[in-house]
Design an enzyme around this catalytic site. Structure first.
Site: not given
Lengths: 335, 335
Positions: B60, B222
């Site tokens: 991320h 995700h």
């Protein structure tokens, strides 16, 4: 099948992007009155300061428009995607950037940009604004060393504009700003690798093809052919191929200092960029070259192209001082 | 066919990424001695200051590791891609961040993270380090309003961590830091849209499928399912769908102030983000809400996922002061 994009009408995409940019950065930039496709720094231009105008096609954000601000560029004309701006907004930028001490035009060495910026320089000349032009030619894959003047400008623009902007911001005269801009360009070396292409908003089709397991080293930021096309290699092997070329040309001495830029062409994530940077550091350690500062991220992109570039700026004390000079731009801050 | 990535051996990708991060940002972070998968701010932790530990899975970036630095987070454990770090490096971070005034654990609300951070908090407790935990739950698409505690943390982490980091940096006591972190979380609203998936370095295969002209509104970082899957829409229509939900929940009054984050999930370029931001500004203008500051770019990504998210932080004077507090991190600076 069209590529996927979050866009509205492609015919007005530049106007809409600029509206979004000014909405996000109202303390840094505004559109030039009467020339909506030209942006000027709120706190940049001032009496007695050499004005710095940078620009080129859109689609490379934050290059060019994101580097407008105090300490870096004073104004920026905005072209269509991957296309030079026409002379009028460039000319408006020259006027907006002018503080009576001359204006520097800096942009990547592409035929369309040269033609349009040269016409704008002539127009500014008729207003008694002295314009000097420094083309960026940092892409060492784009022409052999003995034809350096044919090379294109790519991500190294970031360092070259930064140095020139600091020279202008510290109120150096036009001759000196031009000399330092040329010196920064001569000291900047970039090479990239492309993994997959991007698509223009107008067509939403890929502008070139790469095989499903292919990469191309040395490819330009508009998909210009590179120096080696072949199967995809590891991050270390790609970095080595690029560093071999850069160090071979830069010929640093032990103890020399560099600044490093590891740049994403768009879709390549930070995780991969930091793998490249790891190897850059190892290679520099091996030859005894120290790193003054490193930037990693999206600095000169080609829309959603996947790939990366590595840039080294070969520093001396003069360039280091200018690199460290603070700047506060729409999409970049330093110092 | 494998997706294309610039990587070496996927088994050591986190170690190599961290080596590249520390090489790039040696003035901001170092690895914790004896815990190479934990990073601590060079100028962050100090006696009497509440320590702030943030963390979660990798992939991320710049979330989480990039937000370590003076004025923001003091330490960060690093998990595998999209997977929680185990208790040990979290515990080492608690020790590294501790200045004797307690430590705040902050991370997105995911089961694996909760389990591991809770175990680390217990371990720290045995060392007499008082740990408080604040989960981020800004993703308004991830559960209904009456089940807010089930919501996931996504890009709004940026605002929530920033506020908490400022509270800690200004030497407020643990109770007050916790209160402000909870308040920041309660005032932060995010919703995203996904256009195309990413792939893990280990598999180099896409982790879910979207049709060639499909998008999914509300999808998690995700690939968690969103609230509406359908044909791709214009930037304005997507922004309207997101802003309707955010404003419907936030219920701002005329004259209220917000901070805006328009975030790329990875591959979506700045040009598209600024189109979204244009519409965000229009929508806020329509309801008489003013914008204190806007950030546009890659703040919380999912590797090379294409898509974007919009976050609003509903400000009052207290939150505004903390948001404006300076910070100097590896991958982010403010103030």
């Amino acid at each position: 099948m069209k590529t996927k994009k979050l866009i509205n009408d492609p015919k007005v995409i530049i106007e809409e992007m600029l509206e979004g940019i000014v909405a996000a950065h109202p303390k840094h930039v505004r559109q030039v009155e009467g020339a909506p496709r030209a942006v000027v720094a709120l706190n940049g231009p001032r009496k007695g300061k050499v004005g710095l105008v940078i620009g080129g096609g859109s689609g490379h954000e934050p290059t060019f428009v994101g580097f407008v601000g105090k300490g870096l560029a004073d104004a920026c004309p905005i072209g269509n995607v991957f296309a030079s701006p026409p002379p009028d907004p460039i000319y408006e930028c020259a006027k907006a950037a002018s503080g009576g001490a001359g204006v520097l035009f800096m942009y990547g060495n592409y035929a369309g940009d040269v033609m349009n910026f040269d016409m704008a320089a002539e127009m500014a000349g008729m207003d008694e604004i002295e314009v000097r032009t420094v083309l960026t030619t940092d892409d060492i894959a784009s022409a052999p060393l003995d034809q350096k003047e044919k090379r294109r400008g790519v991500a190294g623009n970031f360092f070259i504009f930064k140095i020139a902007g600091a020279a202008c911001d510290t109120m150096k005269p036009l001759d000196e700003c031009e000399r330092l801009a040329r010196k920064a360009n001569a000291h900047t070396y970039t090479m990239g690798v492309c993994l997959s292409p991007c698509s223009l908003p107008q067509t939403q089709k890929y502008s070139f093809e790469l095989g499903p397991d292919e990469m191309e080293i040395g490819m330009g930021i508009h998909g210009e052919p590179g120096v080696a096309k072949g199967p995809i290699q590891t991050a270390d092997a790609v970095t080595d191929a690029i560093m071999d070329k850069i160090l071979g040309e830069m010929k640093p001495n032990k103890g020399d200092k560099v600044a490093v830029l590891v740049n994403s062409l768009g879709a390549t994530p930070l995780m991969e960029l930091y793998l490249l940077n790891r190897r850059v550091k190892q290679r520099l350690d091996q030859v005894g070259v120290s790193i003054h500062q490193t930037w990693v991220g999206n600095y000169c992109t080609s829309l959603e192209m996947a790939g990366a570039s590595i840039t080294l700026l070969h520093l001396d004390d003069e360039l280091t001082g200018l690199l460290d000079h603070p700047c506060d731009c729409a999409m970049f801050r330093a110092g």
